[in-house]
Design an enzyme around this catalytic site. Structure first.
Site, PDB file in Angstrom:
ATOM      1  N   HIS A  22       1.877  -1.957   8.857  1.00  0.00           N
ATOM      2  CA  HIS A  22       1.051  -1.306   9.875  1.00  0.00           C
ATOM      3  C   HIS A  22       1.572   0.087  10.218  1.00  0.00           C
ATOM      4  O   HIS A  22       1.254   0.617  11.277  1.00  0.00           O
ATOM      5  CB  HIS A  22       1.006  -2.144  11.160  1.00  0.00           C
ATOM      6  CG  HIS A  22       0.373  -3.490  10.995  1.00  0.00           C
ATOM      7  ND1 HIS A  22       1.029  -4.552  10.413  1.00  0.00           N
ATOM      8  CD2 HIS A  22      -0.860  -3.942  11.326  1.00  0.00           C
ATOM      9  CE1 HIS A  22       0.237  -5.613  10.403  1.00  0.00           C
ATOM     10  NE2 HIS A  22      -0.919  -5.273  10.951  1.00  0.00           N
ATOM     11  N   PHE A  41      -5.939  -0.448  10.310  1.00  0.00           N
ATOM     12  CA  PHE A  41      -4.700   0.301  10.105  1.00  0.00           C
ATOM     13  C   PHE A  41      -4.809   0.973   8.743  1.00  0.00           C
ATOM     14  O   PHE A  41      -5.410   0.419   7.815  1.00  0.00           O
ATOM     15  CB  PHE A  41      -3.478  -0.616  10.145  1.00  0.00           C
ATOM     16  CG  PHE A  41      -3.209  -1.211  11.497  1.00  0.00           C
ATOM     17  CD1 PHE A  41      -2.373  -0.573  12.401  1.00  0.00           C
ATOM     18  CD2 PHE A  41      -3.809  -2.397  11.878  1.00  0.00           C
ATOM     19  CE1 PHE A  41      -2.131  -1.128  13.662  1.00  0.00           C
ATOM     20  CE2 PHE A  41      -3.577  -2.958  13.125  1.00  0.00           C
ATOM     21  CZ  PHE A  41      -2.739  -2.319  14.025  1.00  0.00           C
ATOM     22  N   GLU A  50     -12.625  -4.689   3.358  1.00  0.00           N
ATOM     23  CA  GLU A  50     -12.627  -3.232   3.324  1.00  0.00           C
ATOM     24  C   GLU A  50     -13.383  -2.666   2.130  1.00  0.00           C
ATOM     25  O   GLU A  50     -14.076  -1.653   2.242  1.00  0.00           O
ATOM     26  CB  GLU A  50     -11.183  -2.713   3.321  1.00  0.00           C
ATOM     27  CG  GLU A  50     -10.451  -2.877   4.641  1.00  0.00           C
ATOM     28  CD  GLU A  50      -9.846  -4.250   4.846  1.00  0.00           C
ATOM     29  OE1 GLU A  50      -9.200  -4.461   5.897  1.00  0.00           O
ATOM     30  OE2 GLU A  50     -10.000  -5.117   3.949  1.00  0.00           O
ATOM     31  N   ASP A  88      -2.813   1.219   6.435  1.00  0.00           N
ATOM     32  CA  ASP A  88      -2.230   0.384   5.380  1.00  0.00           C
ATOM     33  C   ASP A  88      -3.297  -0.463   4.684  1.00  0.00           C
ATOM     34  O   ASP A  88      -3.215  -0.729   3.488  1.00  0.00           O
ATOM     35  CB  ASP A  88      -1.173  -0.544   5.966  1.00  0.00           C
ATOM     36  CG  ASP A  88      -0.202   0.170   6.882  1.00  0.00           C
ATOM     37  OD1 ASP A  88       0.978   0.263   6.539  1.00  0.00           O
ATOM     38  OD2 ASP A  88      -0.643   0.660   7.945  1.00  0.00           O
TER      39      ASP A  88
END
Length: 668
Positions: free
Chosen positions: A474, A430, A407, A432
């Site tokens: 999640h 997600f 990410e 999170d």
């Protein structure tokens, strides 16, 4: 302060077909930043500059790389790469103003040293977190590849920075996508005071190239001709065959990490050894020995640079200290943007929340040829929620890009794409998982426009929320992490109509937007939605119900909880405000409602402490206190992580508590 010419030339200078003018250009390229540094060290002791990171002893690397790149090819330097700036012919008085925090610098006094970029000179400065710089280079290179312009970019870091996870992520992405980036590692032996044997356990950093499936080379960083010739050959090859290359330059810094730290941790014999390998002194000795330059020419160059330095320092010193206002500071947090609202027209269809997002994203891809979607499994698979299903068939894999699980590097690449003229939508699988990309969001995307006027045209899509039995990793609705970060916009729709129009607006907006999509709404909420493209302005709340008794302020799934409750409580006469956008926040609609009803309940799914409900409550207390007939009430989830089991999750969420607190507030 003329250096002594070493009686020994420690490098094998192989000029081959290089003409005299090129040799002199390289010499002058090293001499100028050396003389600037020598002057800066004097000014530092006089208190006329606040801090200095010295590149003395490392100039050959910056000079060689900058000399072989075209002026419109991006370079991403670090603290010790002054020669990048001087080789790009940046006026010295602007550099001096930057270092003194004056308005004629590149950051309006908001950042120091080399923490800046300039599109005019195709330079993108560093942030102190180091690692994201490689990911930004990935994005710039990806844009070059999409443009098919045969351009290369170069990015610097030190050997210490290579220990950061962002570096590993970016190298992996570059290799997988075959991006034309020169990853330049200046291995000077120490990360501040920590030696290389405490930084990594391989013999050479270049050895890692094999693990990344990437070409790599070790270059003698103090031999200017080796640097120049090797880089010239590699860059020409990369333009014909775009690919990443990892370069390790063996070098040494003769000063401290920064001047205050000194060099006591370095064995004196090592400093002496590397002092003999000084890139400027050795090359000067070579040119003199070969009769390629004279003492008189050297003196002429030095006098020329001294005059230029002194004249430009005078300009910078005479520049007044920077002044600003609250209005000016706040105005530069975001790129100014006046949206053109596009009204919906034509047919409508009854679709789900998830379909509205998919439709809005697809129509934005059609509208913006420079829009790229990146995320895990977003291509052929269509994303875990199938929002981008079929997109590859329409737009191709160049614009709909599966990413490795990294990410941070992908968010940084979005920053690089923006620098090089592209829009990006990054899908977090997600919400999170955004924690793994937190650094570049809050330190690069959010701050770049305020720091040096560079916008970050990136939308980060955030599938979020509880109610679907997904457990602690999640289910978060973590908008408060970002509403607290100046420079980000935060959008959180509750209905399909809003989801489509707000997503289009978020993509139109040149500023970074965190776009939250509640997973429990994806397939449970339907609405008539226009089939064509339209936008909804950011920062405009929706007044869903009107009444005089109480103001209910909420967003996301909370809107639907409130609607359900009001259907049960027919006797309640309430204003129901769906915020839709959390930053910018529609305070006018909030204040008007509060002044009318005198009672306020703010509902959020996030846990209570530190959430946006707290800030809205404070705003109401500050601006509407005299209109209140009761304390402002906040309702939120438990102060725990989000549990998995259905009964535990139901107990965690505030749906039932909301009804109880609403009744209590009404009877206050």
């Amino acid at each position: 302060m003329k250096p002594e010419i070493s009686p020994n030339i420690l490098f094998n200078y192989d000029r081959k077909d290089l003409d005299n003018e090129t040799l002199k250009m390289l010499y002058r390229g090293m001499l100028k930043p050396r003389m600037i540094e020598e002057k800066m060290l004097i000014l530092l002791r006089q208190g006329k500059v606040s801090k200095w990171f010295s590149g003395i002893g490392q100039e050959a690397i910056s000079v060689g790389i900058t000399a072989v790149l075209d002026k419109d090819e991006y370079i991403l330097p670090m603290h010790r790469n002054l020669a990048v700036f001087t080789m790009r012919d940046i006026p010295l008085h602007r550099l001096f103003s930057q270092w003194q925090g004056k308005a004629n610098g590149f950051t309006k006094g908001r950042d120091r040293s080399f923490h800046f970029g300039t599109q005019e000179f195709h330079i993108v400065g560093m942030i102190s977190h180091l690692g994201p710089q490689f990911g930004v280079a990935d994005g710039i290179a990806l844009a070059n590849k999409l443009k098919n312009n045969n351009k290369v970019c170069a990015v610097f870091t030190g050997e210490g920075g290579t220990s950061e996870g962002d570096i590993h992520e970016a190298l992996n992405v570059a290799s997988v996508w075959q991006l034309p980036v020169l990853f330049c590692v200046e291995n000077n032996g120490y990360g501040l005071s920590t030696p290389t044997n405490e930084q990594y356990n391989c013999e050479n950093i270049a050895d890692r190239g094999r693990g990344y499936g990437m070409e790599s080379h070790i270059i003698e960083g103090n031999n200017i001709l080796e640097v120049y010739r090797a880089l010239k050959e590699l860059v020409e090859s990369m333009r014909e065959n775009p690919r990443p290359i990892l370069l390790e330059f063996k070098t040494f810094r003769m000063r401290g990490h920064e001047e205050a730290s000194g060099t006591k941790y370095v064995p004196p014999a090592l400093i002496d050894e590397w002092g003999l390998r000084d890139p400027l002194h050795n090359f000067e000795s070579y040119l003199l020995a070969e009769g390629l330059i004279s003492e008189e020419e050297i003196e002429t160059y030095r006098n020329e640079f001294k005059l230029e330095i002194d004249e430009n320092l005078e300009i910078a010193f005479n520049e007044p200290k920077i002044e600003s206002t609250v209005e000016q500071e706040v105005a530069d947090v975001y790129q100014q943007f006046t949206p053109v609202e596009i009204q919906p027209n034509g047919e409508v269809e009854n679709i789900r929340f998830i379909d509205a997002i998919s439709q809005g994203l697809k129509q934005s891809m059609e509208r913006h040829n420079n829009l790229v979607i990146m995320g895990q499994d977003v291509a052929e698979y269509g994303g875990v929620f199938k929002i981008t299903e079929g997109f590859v068939d329409v737009f191709g894999k160049e614009r709909v890009r599966n990413t490795p699980i990294c990410e941070s590097a992908i968010v940084s690449a979005g920053m690089g794409l923006s620098i090089n003229g592209y829009k990006t939508v990054v899908e977090m699988q997600f919400a999170d998982f955004v924690s793994s990309g937190f650094n570049p969001i809050v330190n690069h995307l959010a701050k770049s426009h305020y720091r040096w006027g560079q916008n970050a045209d990136v939308v980060v899509r955030m599938p979020c929320g509880a109610g679907v039995g997904a457990g602690p990793f999640h289910s978060q609705t973590n908008e408060a992490w970002f509403t607290h970060t100046p420079g980000l916009k935060v959008v959180y729709p509750a209905f399909p109509y809003d989801a489509k129009g707000l997503l289009a607006s978020a993509i139109e907006d040149p500023n970074p937007v965190m776009y939250f999509e509640h997973k429990a709404l994806y397939r449970s909420i339907r609405q008539d939605v226009p089939m064509g493209y339209y936008t909804i302005p950011l920062g405009k709340a929706a007044l869903l119900r009107e009444g005089n008794d109480i103001s209910i302020i909420t967003y996301g799934a909370g809107v639907h909880w409130a609607l359900e409750a009001l259907e049960e409580m027919k006797d309640l006469n309430c204003d129901l405000i769906d915020l839709r956008t959390l930053v910018p926040l529609d305070v006018q609609t909030i204040y008007e409602s509060v002044k009318k009803t005198g009672k306020v309940l703010i509902l959020q799914e996030d846990s209570l402490f530190g959430g946006i409900a707290s800030d809205i409550s404070s705003l109401i207390m500050e601006k509407c206190f005299e209109y209140l007939d009761a304390p402002v009430k906040r309702v939120a989830s438990l102060e725990t992580p989000i549990p998995f089991a259905a009964a535990l999750e139901a107990n965690y969420l505030p749906k039932e508590k909301f009804k109880k607190d609403l009744r209590e507030l009404m009877s206050y």
